[in-house]
Design an enzyme around this catalytic site. Structure first.
Site, PDB file in Angstrom:
ATOM      1  N   THR A 194       0.875  -1.168   0.000  1.00 46.25           N
ATOM      2  CA  THR A 194       0.000   0.000   0.000  1.00 46.25           C
ATOM      3  C   THR A 194       0.918   1.226   0.000  1.00 46.25           C
ATOM      4  OG1 THR A 194       0.005   0.250   2.397  1.00 46.25           O
ATOM      5  CG2 THR A 194      -1.662  -1.252   1.465  1.00 46.25           C
ATOM      6  N   ALA A 215       0.934  -6.803   9.133  1.00 45.64           N
ATOM      7  CA  ALA A 215       0.164  -6.137   8.054  1.00 45.64           C
ATOM      8  C   ALA A 215      -1.070  -5.462   8.621  1.00 45.64           C
ATOM      9  CB  ALA A 215      -0.242  -7.169   7.008  1.00 45.64           C
ATOM     10  N   ASP A 230      -1.550  -0.529  21.780  1.00 46.25           N
ATOM     11  CA  ASP A 230      -2.114  -0.116  23.080  1.00 46.25           C
ATOM     12  C   ASP A 230      -3.437   0.638  22.898  1.00 46.25           C
ATOM     13  OD1 ASP A 230      -1.101   2.232  21.976  1.00 46.25           O
ATOM     14  OD2 ASP A 230       0.027   2.844  23.739  1.00 46.25           O
ATOM     15  N   TYR A 254      -9.666   2.722  13.539  1.00 43.88           N
ATOM     16  CA  TYR A 254      -8.405   1.964  13.560  1.00 43.88           C
ATOM     17  C   TYR A 254      -8.348   1.057  14.795  1.00 43.88           C
ATOM     18  CZ  TYR A 254      -3.531   0.988  14.757  1.00 43.88           C
ATOM     19  OH  TYR A 254      -2.360   0.360  15.148  1.00 43.88           O
ATOM     20  N   ASN A 301       3.391   3.909  21.091  1.00 39.82           N
ATOM     21  CA  ASN A 301       3.850   4.621  19.885  1.00 39.82           C
ATOM     22  C   ASN A 301       5.321   4.370  19.585  1.00 39.82           C
ATOM     23  OD1 ASN A 301       1.399   6.111  20.772  1.00 39.82           O
ATOM     24  ND2 ASN A 301       1.872   7.320  18.958  1.00 39.82           N
ATOM     25  N   PRO A 341       1.860  20.890  12.249  1.00 39.69           N
ATOM     26  CA  PRO A 341       0.568  20.995  12.904  1.00 39.69           C
ATOM     27  C   PRO A 341       0.471  20.199  14.201  1.00 39.69           C
ATOM     28  CG  PRO A 341       0.482  19.446  11.062  1.00 39.69           C
ATOM     29  CD  PRO A 341       1.891  19.882  11.177  1.00 39.69           C
TER      30      PRO A 341
HETATM   31  P1  NAD Z   1       2.872   0.755   8.415  1.00 39.19           P
HETATM   32  O1  NAD Z   1       1.616   1.454   8.070  1.00 39.19           O
HETATM   33  O2  NAD Z   1       4.157   1.482   8.344  1.00 39.19           O
HETATM   34  O3  NAD Z   1       3.044  -0.556   7.518  1.00 39.19           O
HETATM   35  C1  NAD Z   1       1.984  -1.438   7.274  1.00 39.19           C
HETATM   36  C2  NAD Z   1       2.442  -2.429   6.204  1.00 39.19           C
HETATM   37  O4  NAD Z   1       1.359  -3.353   5.986  1.00 39.19           O
HETATM   38  C3  NAD Z   1       2.746  -1.778   4.858  1.00 39.19           C
HETATM   39  O5  NAD Z   1       3.948  -2.298   4.348  1.00 39.19           O
HETATM   40  C4  NAD Z   1       1.566  -2.169   3.981  1.00 39.19           C
HETATM   41  O6  NAD Z   1       1.890  -2.257   2.603  1.00 39.19           O
HETATM   42  C5  NAD Z   1       1.195  -3.519   4.568  1.00 39.19           C
HETATM   43  N1  NAD Z   1      -0.207  -3.883   4.310  1.00 39.19           N
HETATM   44  C6  NAD Z   1      -1.310  -3.109   4.497  1.00 39.19           C
HETATM   45  N2  NAD Z   1      -2.409  -3.800   4.134  1.00 39.19           N
HETATM   46  C7  NAD Z   1      -1.995  -5.033   3.749  1.00 39.19           C
HETATM   47  C8  NAD Z   1      -2.663  -6.199   3.290  1.00 39.19           C
HETATM   48  N3  NAD Z   1      -3.996  -6.238   3.145  1.00 39.19           N
HETATM   49  N4  NAD Z   1      -1.929  -7.298   3.001  1.00 39.19           N
HETATM   50  C9  NAD Z   1      -0.556  -7.279   3.123  1.00 39.19           C
HETATM   51  N5  NAD Z   1       0.113  -6.194   3.530  1.00 39.19           N
HETATM   52  C10 NAD Z   1      -0.582  -5.087   3.853  1.00 39.19           C
HETATM   53  O7  NAD Z   1       2.642   0.150   9.881  1.00 39.19           O
HETATM   54  P2  NAD Z   1       3.629   0.057  11.137  1.00 39.19           P
HETATM   55  O8  NAD Z   1       3.637   1.358  11.829  1.00 39.19           O
HETATM   56  O9  NAD Z   1       4.890  -0.582  10.703  1.00 39.19           O
HETATM   57  O10 NAD Z   1       2.801  -0.956  12.048  1.00 39.19           O
HETATM   58  C11 NAD Z   1       2.987  -2.365  11.928  1.00 39.19           C
HETATM   59  C12 NAD Z   1       2.058  -3.064  12.932  1.00 39.19           C
HETATM   60  O11 NAD Z   1       2.376  -2.612  14.256  1.00 39.19           O
HETATM   61  C13 NAD Z   1       0.577  -2.756  12.731  1.00 39.19           C
HETATM   62  O12 NAD Z   1      -0.134  -3.936  12.962  1.00 39.19           O
HETATM   63  C14 NAD Z   1       0.257  -1.711  13.780  1.00 39.19           C
HETATM   64  O13 NAD Z   1      -1.090  -1.800  14.182  1.00 39.19           O
HETATM   65  C15 NAD Z   1       1.198  -2.127  14.904  1.00 39.19           C
HETATM   66  N6  NAD Z   1       1.630  -1.041  15.805  1.00 39.19           N
HETATM   67  C16 NAD Z   1       2.191   0.100  15.294  1.00 39.19           C
HETATM   68  C17 NAD Z   1       2.652   1.082  16.176  1.00 39.19           C
HETATM   69  C18 NAD Z   1       3.283   2.349  15.668  1.00 39.19           C
HETATM   70  O14 NAD Z   1       3.536   3.260  16.482  1.00 39.19           O
HETATM   71  N7  NAD Z   1       3.604   2.483  14.403  1.00 39.19           N
HETATM   72  C19 NAD Z   1       2.537   0.892  17.553  1.00 39.19           C
HETATM   73  C20 NAD Z   1       1.943  -0.288  18.023  1.00 39.19           C
HETATM   74  C21 NAD Z   1       1.504  -1.260  17.138  1.00 39.19           C
HETATM   75  O1  DAU Z   2      -0.178   3.846  20.280  1.00 37.19           O
HETATM   76  C1  DAU Z   2       0.198   3.062  19.190  1.00 37.19           C
HETATM   77  C2  DAU Z   2      -0.306   3.687  17.924  1.00 37.19           C
HETATM   78  O2  DAU Z   2       0.489   4.839  17.689  1.00 37.19           O
HETATM   79  C3  DAU Z   2      -0.280   2.764  16.715  1.00 37.19           C
HETATM   80  O3  DAU Z   2      -1.124   1.686  16.950  1.00 37.19           O
HETATM   81  C4  DAU Z   2      -0.719   3.516  15.461  1.00 37.19           C
HETATM   82  O4  DAU Z   2      -0.612   2.692  14.334  1.00 37.19           O
HETATM   83  C5  DAU Z   2       0.183   4.714  15.296  1.00 37.19           C
HETATM   84  O5  DAU Z   2      -0.235   5.465  14.180  1.00 37.19           O
HETATM   85  C6  DAU Z   2       0.166   5.588  16.545  1.00 37.19           C
HETATM   86  O6  DAU Z   2      -1.121   6.249  16.709  1.00 37.19           O
HETATM   87  P1  DAU Z   2      -1.209   7.781  17.164  1.00 37.19           P
HETATM   88  O7  DAU Z   2      -2.482   8.340  16.693  1.00 37.19           O
HETATM   89  O8  DAU Z   2      -0.883   7.924  18.605  1.00 37.19           O
HETATM   90  O9  DAU Z   2       0.060   8.349  16.320  1.00 37.19           O
HETATM   91  P2  DAU Z   2       0.235   9.673  15.446  1.00 37.19           P
HETATM   92  O10 DAU Z   2       1.691   9.783  15.115  1.00 37.19           O
HETATM   93  O11 DAU Z   2      -0.743   9.783  14.355  1.00 37.19           O
HETATM   94  O12 DAU Z   2      -0.095  10.819  16.515  1.00 37.19           O
HETATM   95  C7  DAU Z   2       0.654  10.926  17.720  1.00 37.19           C
HETATM   96  C8  DAU Z   2       0.040  12.081  18.505  1.00 37.19           C
HETATM   97  O13 DAU Z   2       0.313  13.302  17.796  1.00 37.19           O
HETATM   98  C9  DAU Z   2      -1.465  12.006  18.652  1.00 37.19           C
HETATM   99  O14 DAU Z   2      -1.847  12.545  19.909  1.00 37.19           O
HETATM  100  C10 DAU Z   2      -1.988  12.912  17.541  1.00 37.19           C
HETATM  101  C11 DAU Z   2      -0.896  13.962  17.443  1.00 37.19           C
HETATM  102  N1  DAU Z   2      -0.717  14.565  16.109  1.00 37.19           N
HETATM  103  C12 DAU Z   2      -0.546  13.726  15.043  1.00 37.19           C
HETATM  104  C13 DAU Z   2      -0.397  14.243  13.762  1.00 37.19           C
HETATM  105  C14 DAU Z   2      -0.259  13.330  12.567  1.00 37.19           C
HETATM  106  C15 DAU Z   2      -0.678  15.944  15.944  1.00 37.19           C
HETATM  107  O15 DAU Z   2      -0.806  16.704  16.939  1.00 37.19           O
HETATM  108  N2  DAU Z   2      -0.514  16.451  14.696  1.00 37.19           N
HETATM  109  C16 DAU Z   2      -0.396  15.659  13.594  1.00 37.19           C
HETATM  110  O16 DAU Z   2      -0.293  16.214  12.458  1.00 37.19           O
END
Ligand code: NAD
Ligand code: DAU
Length: 352
Positions: free
Chosen positions: A35, A81, A134, A159, A188, A214
């Site tokens: 994606t 994924a 979380d 989500y 996060n 922002p």
């Molecule tokens: P990301 O959005 O960077 O990557 C997601 C990946 O999944 C991409 O490579 C995308 O191409 C692939 N994908 C999406 N839909 C798919 C499908 N239908 N089939 C196969 N592949 C698909 O996500 P991330 O931040 O690396 O998060 C990875 C995992 O960790 C997720 O399950 C997310 O919920 C979890 N997680 C993320 C965070 C965070 O802060 N980023 C924190 C806690 C848990």
């Molecule tokens: O807690 C784990 C999660 O952390 C993961 O499961 C999610 O996949 C990941 O996207 C993340 O979610 P958040 O919503 O916490 O992350 P994000 O980086 O989008 O935002 C972090 C904080 O910053 C949240 O309070 C929203 C704020 N924010 C975010 C953006 C994109 C802003 O204030 N401005 C922004 O433009």
């Protein structure tokens, strides 16, 4: 036997695969739909590694998953994924329901058939590790104790509701069919290869491009930040030593308000990449309209994983954020490639 990783071209998956192949001599199959969030360039250094196999495909495609299971006979499945951006789930939730719920279900169904046909020792050694978040626990007041593994589910965005739903399915496949599953709930993450839609890479990208960045609402929302390498290490520990059917919370013990995070990034950039006009990057901070249903605070109680698996993070926020900022400064080509027309379309639509 091999390991199948789904979503390995995304942020955490890429970091996980790089570390895993550094530490293990085992075939790893990366199944990713590619994606907008998936980028095979993240893993370009593995192109000559005979243990790395990339398959472009969807976790909702059960036929493909069955084929991969039959061909590679995996010992472990790690499911990263997912659709992951909360703002996008508020804007258009359908993909989140499809990938996060239906996709996890399809993976579990293929796993059930595959696992049932394994020999008893293989059955015992098999693990399905589901990477959750979380956010399924909902939002905390400032004085409330951190989320532990028995905290009730109270997801607040499409989500987190889709992740919660997938967690329930995973739990059921253990309870009903005895599949050896493990689930992790992480806070996060930040670090290299994070798509610049999430707060930290967005701020670094905008800062370096001389754009405003922002902050939603009053900027006082709290997140518990974990460096991605520490998350990948925790997943390896859970896979190796976690008790089947159990859930593990993973966090950085680094609670900060969004404003604190952004000001820290500005302070570091002021030192390592001062603006030509001598102004501080803080002058680029802009408060914008709040996210709908914005969760106020997340905080993780990591005592279970610390006590039972002896895992704890190695990076402090100070060390991790410096490395991350330097990575983005050093990898402007990567940033340029992932911020094409679709990216700008989203940014313009969302922030205007
Ligand atoms: P990301 O959005 O960077 O990557 C997601 C990946 O999944 C991409 O490579 C995308 O191409 C692939 N994908 C999406 N839909 C798919 C499908 N239908 N089939 C196969 N592949 C698909 O996500 P991330 O931040 O690396 O998060 C990875 C995992 O960790 C997720 O399950 C997310 O919920 C979890 N997680 C993320 C965070 C965070 O802060 N980023 C924190 C806690 C848990
Ligand atoms: O807690 C784990 C999660 O952390 C993961 O499961 C999610 O996949 C990941 O996207 C993340 O979610 P958040 O919503 O916490 O992350 P994000 O980086 O989008 O935002 C972090 C904080 O910053 C949240 O309070 C929203 C704020 N924010 C975010 C953006 C994109 C802003 O204030 N401005 C922004 O433009």
């Amino acid at each position: 036997m091999s390991i199948i990783v789904t979503g390995g071209a995304g942020f955490i998956g890429s970091n996980f695969i790089i570390d895993w192949l550094d530490l293990n001599d085992q075939k790893l199959i990366n199944l990713d739909k590619l994606t907008y969030a998936g980028n095979p360039q993240n893993l370009i250094n593995l192109k000559n590694n005979p243990n790395y196999i990339f398959v472009k495909g969807d976790i909702c495609d059960k036929k493909l998953i069955d084929q991969l299971f039959n061909t590679y006979k995996p010992q472990h499945i790690i499911n990263f994924a997912s659709e992951t951006h909360v703002d996008k789930s508020i804007d258009s939730p359908a993909d989140f329901i499809y990938t996060n719920i239906v996709g996890t279900f399809k993976l579990l169904e293929s796993t059930r058939i595959y696992w049932n046909n394994l020999k008893s020792e293989e059955k015992e050694n098999f693990r399905f590790l589901h990477v959750s978040t979380d956010e399924v626990y909902g939002s905390l007041d400032f004085a409330a104790p951190s989320f532990n593994e028995t905290h009730p589910y109270k997801p607040n965005s499409p989500y987190s509701a889709s992740k919660a739903s997938s967690d329930h399915l995973v739990r059921t496949y253990h309870h009903t069919y005895s599949i050896p599953v493990l689930t992790t709930h992480c806070s996060n993450n930040y670090g290299p290869y994070q798509f610049p839609e999430k707060l930290i890479p967005l701020v670094i990208y905008n800062a370096l491009a001389g754009k405003k960045f922002p902050l939603y609402g009053d900027g006082q929302q709290v997140r518990d930040w974990l460096y991605v390498g520490d998350h990948c290490d925790a997943i390896r520990q859970v896979l190796e030593k976690g008790k089947v059917g159990e859930v593990y919370n993973i966090g950085g013990c680094n609670q900060k308000t969004n404003l604190e995070v952004v000001e820290m990034i500005c302070d570091i950039l002021d030192m390592v990449k001062p603006r030509v006009n001598g102004d501080t990057y803080k002058s680029q901070i802009t408060f914008v309209k709040d996210r709908f249903g914005h969760d106020r605070r997340y905080s993780i109680d990591t005592s279970k994983i610390k006590k039972e698996l002896h895992w704890q993070p190695t990076e402090t926020f100070e060390t991790g954020i410096k490395k991350t900022i330097q990575w983005y400064i050093d990898n402007q080509e990567w940033v340029k490639k992932v911020t094409g027309d679709n990216y700008h379309h989203w940014i313009n639509k969302h922030y205007k």
